[in-house]
Write an enzyme that holds these catalytic residues in place. Structure first.
Site, PDB file in Angstrom:
ATOM      1  N   TYR A 293      47.593   4.673  -7.673  1.00  0.00           N
ATOM      2  CA  TYR A 293      47.903   3.705  -6.619  1.00  0.00           C
ATOM      3  C   TYR A 293      48.789   2.596  -7.178  1.00  0.00           C
ATOM      4  CZ  TYR A 293      47.469   0.133  -3.057  1.00  0.00           C
ATOM      5  OH  TYR A 293      47.766  -0.825  -2.119  1.00  0.00           O
TER       6      TYR A 293
ATOM      7  N   TRP B  97      38.958  -2.657  -4.507  1.00  0.00           N
ATOM      8  CA  TRP B  97      39.967  -1.765  -3.951  1.00  0.00           C
ATOM      9  C   TRP B  97      39.726  -0.333  -4.420  1.00  0.00           C
ATOM     10  CZ3 TRP B  97      42.482  -1.454   0.174  1.00  0.00           C
ATOM     11  CH2 TRP B  97      43.609  -0.657   0.314  1.00  0.00           C
TER      12      TRP B  97
ATOM     13  N   GLU C  80      42.713  -2.431   4.213  1.00  0.00           N
ATOM     14  CA  GLU C  80      42.519  -3.762   3.614  1.00  0.00           C
ATOM     15  C   GLU C  80      41.315  -4.450   4.248  1.00  0.00           C
ATOM     16  OE1 GLU C  80      43.785  -5.079   0.982  1.00  0.00           O
ATOM     17  OE2 GLU C  80      45.501  -3.779   0.634  1.00  0.00           O
TER      18      GLU C  80
END
Length: 189
Positions: free
Chosen positions: A19, A49, A41
């Site tokens: 990512y 995350w 998000e």
């Protein structure tokens, strides 16, 4: 955590490193993906995350690959079905926020103000990327004036889970901000 390593937050996890290297701070202009990243998000709020990245495929599948029309049509029964899915985050407020946001986005797109979500989100920077030049991770803020402005505007339009901290992270995710450290090989100079 090594503050000189831009991807230190990935903690060596291959999913997080991929990512960081291939997606983070890369410009996104597809409306469906812009919506997906906004929802992801929002799902991330209060979590790491990496947690979202590890569940991303299942979340995308559960939310019909974030097809805006399909998510906007989710019923209370569909929300209950999602609450039973062990592969995703089973947070009722976050699930309902995705539905609310799809409806708010449809309303935004049905107005003549913006022809696309892309034109809406990128207009805040006159369609330009903002490249920051942090030397350490500590120099990257959690929020700023722009994320606060966009957060206020989204909330005014009925969006949920779009606080200034979430929106700052979103701006990174969609590539409006490039917050790679100056020493990072992924930095776009």
């Amino acid at each position: 955590m090594d503050i000189n390593n831009c991807a230190a937050w990935a903690k060596g996890d291959p999913i997080g490193l991929f990512y960081h290297d291939k997606r983070w701070c890369q410009p996104v202009h597809d409306d469906t993906e812009l919506f997906a990243l906004l929802c992801l998000e929002g799902q991330q709020a209060g979590l790491s995350w990496l947690t979202i990245l590890k569940k991303e495929a299942a979340i995308r599948e559960a939310f019909c690959n974030f097809d805006i029309d399909k998510v906007a049509a989710f019923t209370d029964e569909k929300v209950e079905e999602l609450m039973k899915n062990p592969l995703i985050l089973r947070n009722r407020l976050k699930i309902k926020a995705a539905v609310t946001n799809a409806k708010a986005l449809k309303k935004l797109l049905e107005s003549s103000e913006y022809p696309s979500f892309d034109s809406y989100i990128w207009h805040f920077t006159d369609y330009r990327r903002i490249v920051h030049h942090p030397k350490t991770l500590a120099e990257i803020p959690a929020k700023d004036e722009l994320s606060e402005k966009i957060s206020r505007d989204l909330k005014k339009r009925g969006f949920k889970f779009v606080g200034a901290v979430i929106i700052y992270s979103y701006l990174q995710a969609v590539g409006i901000y490039d917050d790679h450290l100056d020493s990072c090989p992924c930095k776009k100079q």
